[in-house]
Design a protein around this motif. Structure first.
Motif, mmCIF file in Angstrom:
data_model
loop_
_atom_site.group_PDB
_atom_site.id
_atom_site.type_symbol
_atom_site.label_atom_id
_atom_site.label_comp_id
_atom_site.label_asym_id
_atom_site.label_seq_id
_atom_site.Cartn_x
_atom_site.Cartn_y
_atom_site.Cartn_z
ATOM 1 N N ARG A 12 0.759 -1.197 0.118
ATOM 2 C CA ARG A 12 -0.091 0.053 -0.019
ATOM 3 C C ARG A 12 0.765 1.299 -0.072
ATOM 4 O O ARG A 12 0.549 2.285 -0.868
ATOM 5 N N THR A 13 2.114 1.279 0.670
ATOM 6 C CA THR A 13 2.904 2.505 0.790
ATOM 7 C C THR A 13 3.437 2.617 -0.551
ATOM 8 O O THR A 13 3.610 3.807 -1.084
ATOM 9 N N ASN A 15 2.480 1.851 -3.447
ATOM 10 C CA ASN A 15 1.517 2.373 -4.515
ATOM 11 C C ASN A 15 1.431 3.766 -4.314
ATOM 12 O O ASN A 15 1.293 4.443 -5.347
ATOM 13 N N GLU A 16 1.388 4.371 -2.899
ATOM 14 C CA GLU A 16 1.369 5.784 -2.943
ATOM 15 C C GLU A 16 2.675 6.480 -3.229
ATOM 16 O O GLU A 16 2.777 7.691 -3.896
ATOM 17 N N GLN A 230 7.541 3.768 3.923
ATOM 18 C CA GLN A 230 7.814 4.917 4.323
ATOM 19 C C GLN A 230 8.606 5.072 5.541
ATOM 20 O O GLN A 230 8.606 6.290 6.534
#
Length: 280
Positions: A12-13, A15-16, A230
């Motif tokens: 998910r991170t 993807n960001e 992150q």
């Protein structure tokens, strides 16, 4: 080793962080990380000018997708990704760098050097190692149903914990979340899978889904060195009921948690809440 919740959080991170970024070049400083193709130079050349479109997960593997290629990455024990400006100092143990056209870099760091990368034509990855024999996704509501899980356990004389750790049966659960799920369901890790009663199978199925879902929501468990893309720690370790709590009182009954070895893996249980009924 990062398990499903940790890898899902990294997915998910990432993807960001990298979706839409175009690769200018790739630097491979530790060739053995690249498992396919065998030539790391070809690996780098194939990715030049490709744009990352999304990042997906299959079990404990990341799938970094471009329009026509997919990079399958396993973090193993301590692999981690991070996005940096190109002028930031490169840390020790950084083995692969994806240089983007916007002046940023996706860097893969791995102190233990156990991580792997495979590059395939998009779609080919599911027919080739390491993804081709993976089992059910426990957070896929369409495939990991109670009935499917019941059939999966039926007739198996394997102990329930090693069975759940078998990635060809169910993917991504890992040692932490098997211990937590078995505790939540009140099932001893050495019970034979086929010995579980229908009510126990239902409790275990629900415990697996709820435990993994809660861990994903908490960003995973930072029991050792895990951080997401992150650099942030997971927080689910604060919710662990048995894993890593040897000698501490069970939150249900107060009995000290014990640590044994089941199937070669350190295993945490409450001897009162998880009685081995097969030995009664």
């Amino acid at each position: 080793m990062p398990e499903l919740p940790e890898v899902e959080t990294v997915k998910r991170t990432l993807n960001e962080l990298i979706t839409g970024k175009t690769i200018q070049k790739v630097s491979v400083h530790l060739p053995r990380i690249v498992q396919h193709p065998e030539d790391p130079g070809l690996f780098a050349a194939m990715l030049e000018s490709r744009t990352f479109r999304s990042v997906e997960r299959r079990g404990k593997f990341l799938r970094l997708l471009t329009d026509d290629l997919v990079l399958v990455s396993h973090l193993r024990m301590e692999g981690r990704y991070g996005l940096y400006a190109s002028d930031e100092p490169v840390e020790k143990h950084t083995h692969v760098i994806f240089h983007f056209t916007d002046g940023t870099e996706l860097r893969y760091k791995d102190v233990r050097q156990f991580g792997t990368m495979h590059l395939f034509a998009l779609g080919e990855e599911f027919t080739r190692a390491p993804l081709h024999k993976l089992g059910l996704e426990p957070l896929d509501e369409q495939t990991f149903t109670l009935e499917v899980f019941r059939r999966l356990l039926s007739g198996r004389t394997t102990k329930i914990k090693p069975l759940l750790l078998n990635q060809e049966v169910v993917v991504g659960i890992g040692n932490i979340y098997v211990d937590e799920s078995l505790f939540t369901a009140g099932i001893h890790p050495e019970r034979e899978a086929s010995s579980l009663k229908p009510a126990e199978v239902k409790r275990l199925h629900q415990a697996i889904v709820e435990t993994l879902s809660s861990a994903v929501a908490a960003g995973g468990s930072s029991v050792k060195s895990y951080v997401n893309g992150q650099g942030e720690m997971g927080m689910f370790q604060q919710e662990l009921k048995v894993y890593g709590r040897k000698g501490l009182p069970c939150e249900r009954c107060g009995t000290p948690i014990i640590r044994t070895v089941v199937g070669g893996r350190g295993t945490h249980t409450c001897p009162k809440c998880q009685k081995d009924k097969s030995r009664a």
